[in-house]
Design a protein around this motif. Structure first.
Motif, PDB file in Angstrom:
ATOM      1  N   ASN A 177       0.817  -1.209   0.000  1.00 15.21           N
ATOM      2  CA  ASN A 177       0.000   0.000   0.000  1.00 15.21           C
ATOM      3  C   ASN A 177       0.854   1.263   0.000  1.00 15.21           C
ATOM      4  OD1 ASN A 177      -2.907   0.668   0.054  1.00 15.21           O
ATOM      5  ND2 ASN A 177      -2.317   1.878   1.841  1.00 15.21           N
ATOM      6  N   VAL A 178       2.043   1.203   0.578  1.00 19.95           N
ATOM      7  CA  VAL A 178       2.918   2.371   0.593  1.00 19.95           C
ATOM      8  C   VAL A 178       3.295   2.775  -0.823  1.00 19.95           C
ATOM      9  CG1 VAL A 178       5.129   3.262   1.382  1.00 19.95           C
ATOM     10  CG2 VAL A 178       3.814   1.754   2.850  1.00 19.95           C
ATOM     11  N   LEU A 179       3.629   1.788  -1.643  1.00 21.58           N
ATOM     12  CA  LEU A 179       4.042   2.045  -3.019  1.00 21.58           C
ATOM     13  C   LEU A 179       2.875   2.026  -3.996  1.00 21.58           C
ATOM     14  CD1 LEU A 179       7.262  -0.174  -3.171  1.00 21.58           C
ATOM     15  CD2 LEU A 179       7.131   2.295  -2.823  1.00 21.58           C
ATOM     16  N   GLN A 180       1.691   1.574  -3.516  1.00 24.85           N
ATOM     17  CA  GLN A 180       0.545   1.394  -4.411  1.00 24.85           C
ATOM     18  C   GLN A 180       0.947   0.497  -5.574  1.00 24.85           C
ATOM     19  OE1 GLN A 180      -2.910   2.973  -4.153  1.00 24.85           O
ATOM     20  NE2 GLN A 180      -2.023   2.624  -2.129  1.00 24.85           N
TER      21      GLN A 180
ATOM     22  N   TYR B  50      10.897  -0.365   1.592  1.00 24.22           N
ATOM     23  CA  TYR B  50       9.649  -0.061   2.276  1.00 24.22           C
ATOM     24  C   TYR B  50       9.056  -1.261   3.006  1.00 24.22           C
ATOM     25  CZ  TYR B  50       9.674   4.401  -0.155  1.00 24.22           C
ATOM     26  OH  TYR B  50      10.022   5.647  -0.608  1.00 24.22           O
ATOM     27  N   ALA B  51       9.850  -2.340   3.118  1.00 26.11           N
ATOM     28  CA  ALA B  51       9.429  -3.528   3.870  1.00 26.11           C
ATOM     29  C   ALA B  51       8.034  -3.972   3.457  1.00 26.11           C
ATOM     30  CB  ALA B  51       9.497  -3.256   5.366  1.00 26.11           C
ATOM     31  N   CYS B  52       7.807  -4.083   2.153  1.00 33.02           N
ATOM     32  CA  CYS B  52       6.469  -4.393   1.649  1.00 33.02           C
ATOM     33  C   CYS B  52       6.006  -5.790   2.054  1.00 33.02           C
ATOM     34  CB  CYS B  52       6.448  -4.249   0.126  1.00 33.02           C
ATOM     35  SG  CYS B  52       6.604  -2.538  -0.439  1.00 33.02           S
ATOM     36  N   SER B  53       6.923  -6.731   2.122  1.00 29.23           N
ATOM     37  CA  SER B  53       6.522  -8.089   2.505  1.00 29.23           C
ATOM     38  C   SER B  53       6.027  -8.113   3.940  1.00 29.23           C
ATOM     39  CB  SER B  53       7.703  -9.048   2.334  1.00 29.23           C
ATOM     40  OG  SER B  53       8.095  -9.114   0.974  1.00 29.23           O
ATOM     41  N   GLU B  54       6.669  -7.323   4.826  1.00 31.18           N
ATOM     42  CA  GLU B  54       6.239  -7.277   6.224  1.00 31.18           C
ATOM     43  C   GLU B  54       4.925  -6.525   6.358  1.00 31.18           C
ATOM     44  OE1 GLU B  54       7.646  -8.831   8.730  1.00 31.18           O
ATOM     45  OE2 GLU B  54       9.140  -9.678   7.347  1.00 31.18           O
TER      46      GLU B  54
ATOM     47  N   LYS C 277       1.637  -8.610   5.732  1.00 34.91           N
ATOM     48  CA  LYS C 277       1.308  -9.778   6.549  1.00 34.91           C
ATOM     49  C   LYS C 277       0.005  -9.550   7.333  1.00 34.91           C
ATOM     50  CE  LYS C 277       5.912 -11.767   7.211  1.00 34.91           C
ATOM     51  NZ  LYS C 277       6.956 -12.129   8.205  1.00 34.91           N
ATOM     52  N   ASP C 278      -0.915 -10.495   7.181  1.00 33.40           N
ATOM     53  CA  ASP C 278      -2.187 -10.477   7.924  1.00 33.40           C
ATOM     54  C   ASP C 278      -2.960  -9.179   7.716  1.00 33.40           C
ATOM     55  OD1 ASP C 278      -1.496 -12.981   9.017  1.00 33.40           O
ATOM     56  OD2 ASP C 278      -0.359 -12.022  10.620  1.00 33.40           O
ATOM     57  N   VAL C 279      -2.812  -8.563   6.550  1.00 31.94           N
ATOM     58  CA  VAL C 279      -3.539  -7.337   6.242  1.00 31.94           C
ATOM     59  C   VAL C 279      -4.398  -7.582   5.008  1.00 31.94           C
ATOM     60  CG1 VAL C 279      -3.340  -4.903   5.624  1.00 31.94           C
ATOM     61  CG2 VAL C 279      -1.709  -5.909   7.213  1.00 31.94           C
ATOM     62  N   THR C 280      -5.632  -7.110   5.039  1.00 33.63           N
ATOM     63  CA  THR C 280      -6.537  -7.245   3.907  1.00 33.63           C
ATOM     64  C   THR C 280      -6.753  -5.884   3.260  1.00 33.63           C
ATOM     65  OG1 THR C 280      -8.517  -6.879   5.252  1.00 33.63           O
ATOM     66  CG2 THR C 280      -7.686  -9.149   5.085  1.00 33.63           C
ATOM     67  N   CYS C 281      -7.372  -5.889   2.093  1.00 37.02           N
ATOM     68  CA  CYS C 281      -7.656  -4.630   1.402  1.00 37.02           C
ATOM     69  C   CYS C 281      -8.608  -3.762   2.217  1.00 37.02           C
ATOM     70  CB  CYS C 281      -8.249  -4.924   0.025  1.00 37.02           C
ATOM     71  SG  CYS C 281      -7.135  -5.802  -1.101  1.00 37.02           S
ATOM     72  N   GLU C 282      -9.497  -4.381   2.992  1.00 37.68           N
ATOM     73  CA  GLU C 282     -10.418  -3.618   3.820  1.00 37.68           C
ATOM     74  C   GLU C 282      -9.676  -2.832   4.894  1.00 37.68           C
ATOM     75  OE1 GLU C 282     -13.315  -6.277   5.367  1.00 37.68           O
ATOM     76  OE2 GLU C 282     -14.273  -6.632   3.421  1.00 37.68           O
TER      77      GLU C 282
ATOM     78  N   TYR D 205      -6.818  -1.397   4.579  1.00 36.81           N
ATOM     79  CA  TYR D 205      -6.302  -0.181   3.963  1.00 36.81           C
ATOM     80  C   TYR D 205      -7.410   0.839   3.744  1.00 36.81           C
ATOM     81  CZ  TYR D 205      -2.124  -2.937   2.969  1.00 36.81           C
ATOM     82  OH  TYR D 205      -1.002  -3.709   3.074  1.00 36.81           O
ATOM     83  N   SER D 206      -8.571   0.381   3.313  1.00 30.40           N
ATOM     84  CA  SER D 206      -9.681   1.301   3.056  1.00 30.40           C
ATOM     85  C   SER D 206     -10.209   1.931   4.328  1.00 30.40           C
ATOM     86  CB  SER D 206     -10.820   0.569   2.324  1.00 30.40           C
ATOM     87  OG  SER D 206     -11.322  -0.485   3.138  1.00 30.40           O
ATOM     88  N   LYS D 207     -10.009   1.263   5.464  1.00 28.66           N
ATOM     89  CA  LYS D 207     -10.459   1.797   6.755  1.00 28.66           C
ATOM     90  C   LYS D 207      -9.381   2.619   7.446  1.00 28.66           C
ATOM     91  CE  LYS D 207     -13.589  -2.095   7.586  1.00 28.66           C
ATOM     92  NZ  LYS D 207     -13.865  -3.257   8.466  1.00 28.66           N
ATOM     93  N   GLY D 208      -8.282   2.861   6.745  1.00 31.31           N
ATOM     94  CA  GLY D 208      -7.201   3.617   7.370  1.00 31.31           C
ATOM     95  C   GLY D 208      -6.305   2.727   8.190  1.00 31.31           C
ATOM     96  N   GLY D 209      -6.065   1.520   7.690  1.00 31.14           N
ATOM     97  CA  GLY D 209      -5.245   0.540   8.399  1.00 31.14           C
ATOM     98  C   GLY D 209      -3.774   0.839   8.286  1.00 31.14           C
ATOM     99  N   PRO D 210      -2.937  -0.202   8.399  1.00 29.34           N
ATOM    100  CA  PRO D 210      -1.476  -0.018   8.425  1.00 29.34           C
ATOM    101  C   PRO D 210      -0.959   0.712   7.199  1.00 29.34           C
ATOM    102  CG  PRO D 210      -2.092  -2.265   9.040  1.00 29.34           C
ATOM    103  CD  PRO D 210      -3.339  -1.596   8.565  1.00 29.34           C
ATOM    104  N   ASP D 211      -0.209   1.783   7.456  1.00 31.39           N
ATOM    105  CA  ASP D 211       0.485   2.520   6.407  1.00 31.39           C
ATOM    106  C   ASP D 211      -0.447   3.060   5.334  1.00 31.39           C
ATOM    107  OD1 ASP D 211       2.863   2.004   7.670  1.00 31.39           O
ATOM    108  OD2 ASP D 211       3.239   0.161   6.521  1.00 31.39           O
TER     109      ASP D 211
END
Length: 436
Positions: free
Chosen positions: A291-294, A310-314, A317-322, A324-330
């Motif tokens: 999500n950082v790099l889109q 940007y540690a994209c693999s980390e 982990k255990d993150v869904t698209c929802e 991100y849409s809710k203002g999740g990690p990064d």
């Protein structure tokens, strides 16, 4: 063996691998330290740990002399309907040379869109963005990579055509260096707007298996790699390393007179521009959304360095698209700024302070400008009343004379082949170029 690179000579170590081995690999072995701190990591002679490519990036088929598709894939450069054909005068008259050529369209290669390629006299196209002295190692499209010497005969030419839908390079009647009497080779590679790549062979006087790789690598197929910066134990500077993450080696026994290969580009993670498509598409597998790099990727492409930075693999982990849409990690991080840094605005304190502070700053600036103007006026009056005084301009000119004249020479990366930068114009098919 030696190659000329921008007027300099460099050695390249040939590979003793037989050309028939099908490969898929991401290996860090057989290191070759190159100019500019670049280390190239090629595949080893012992291939037992590598597996045959199952068609992750390309699917391909071969066609023999009796197949109708063989004639359909051959692009007749004498047919004016295909567009204007250019003979590269330098490549057609030299040995172990390479020249950059701009494409008129974005060509997808392993999912990356390229607008410039490098044609080599040795029967291949270098697809890398950074030129080094081991062009034959990786990042290539090679219908038949070998030690061809177009300078041996006036009949030998390197031609290319670009009509906006296909870019074709043809090595016509080129001969092997040191084995010129054994016959002339004519073959071509075509890069299509859709990403399809074709190899077509018209004249192959010798089986590929008997072509010596002592002085030049002998290959046929595709390859790509990514570059990363790794800490160097010898110094504080990071060392750049080039990793070959995928290779397709075709069965060279099928390269004969009037034969062809067709490579069809398969969907890659890079083509997905949203988290939902990245994680749910049935066209690709192993994709992760950063999500950082889109960006959607499996982590093995030319953007590998950013993926690590940007540690994209980390992150995924255990993150869904929802999430991100809710203002999740990064979800609100600016991809142009590394996550380790805090974004600050130099004008922040001024804008947040009281209005009186802003007004005070403006008044102080006006006063300073008036003082400076008054000083310049007094200086001018003094010079007019004292003609013997030196002019401030002359003083500045004399002070400048004490600074040494500094000239900087551009020192780029060294390639195995000489890199030709054409600055002149065409004249009867011969390219007049300045000295590189």
């Amino acid at each position: 063996m030696r190659y000329h690179v921008n007027g300099q000579q460099h050695d390249e170590r040939p590979s003793h691998r037989t050309p028939r081995e099908p490969l898929l690999g991401y290996a860090r072995v057989a290191r070759e330290v190159l100019g500019g701190g670049l280390t190239i990591n090629t595949l080893p002679d012992n291939m037992t740990h590598l597996v045959e490519d199952a068609g992750r990036y390309y699917s391909w088929r071969s066609f023999g002399p009796d197949d109708q598709r063989t004639d359909e894939l051959w692009v007749d450069l004498n047919d004016l309907e295909h567009g204007q054909v250019r003979m590269h005068g330098i490549l057609s008259n030299t040995h172990r040379q390479a020249a950059k050529v701009a494409l008129s369209f974005d060509f997808p290669f392993y999912g990356h869109y390229l607008r410039q390629i490098t044609i080599a006299t040795g029967g291949f196209i270098f697809m890398g963005e950074v030129t080094h002295r081991m062009l034959t190692a990786t990042q290539y499209i090679a219908p038949l990579m070998a030690n061809f010497d177009p300078s041996f005969s006036k009949e030998s030419t390197v031609q290319y055509l670009d009509n906006g839908e296909v870019f074709v390079v043809q090595w016509e009647r080129v001969r092997l260096h040191g084995r010129e009497a054994e016959g002339a080779y004519t073959f071509q590679a075509a890069l299509h707007l859709t990403g399809t790549i074709t190899f077509s062979y018209r004249d192959i006087p010798l089986p590929v298996e008997v072509i010596s790789s002592t002085e030049h690598q002998v290959k046929a197929g595709l390859s790509d790699a990514f570059m990363v910066n790794l800490p160097s134990p010898q110094s504080s500077d990071a060392q750049r390393r080039l990793y070959e993450y995928h290779r397709v080696d075709i069965d060279t026994t099928k390269i004969t007179n009037n034969s062809a290969f067709e490579f069809t580009a398969l969907p890659t993670c890079l083509q997905h521009d949203s988290c939902e498509l990245c994680l749910s598409s049935n066209l690709t597998s192993g994709c992760t959304w950063c999500n950082v790099l889109q960006r959607c990727s499996d982590g093995m492409d030319r953007h590998r360095q950013e993926w690590l930075d940007y540690a994209c693999s980390e992150e995924a982990k255990d993150v869904t698209c929802e999430d991100y849409s809710k203002g999740g990690p990064d979800s609100s991080i600016d991809p142009s700024v590394p996550s380790d840094f805090e974004v600050t605005t130099p004008l922040g304190p001024l804008l947040e302070g009281p209005a009186t502070e802003t007004h005070t700053g403006v008044i102080a600036g006006v006063v300073a400008a008036l003082v400076l103007l008054l000083a310049l006026t007094l200086l001018a009056l003094y010079i007019n009343s004292h003609p013997s005084a030196a002019s401030p301009l002359n003083i500045l000119q004399r002070r400048n004379s004490y600074w040494p004249s500094m000239k900087f020479r551009k020192q780029g990366f060294h390639s195995s082949y000489a890199e030709v930068e054409v600055e002149g114009h065409e004249k009867e098919g011969i390219m007049e170029a300045g000295q590189c």
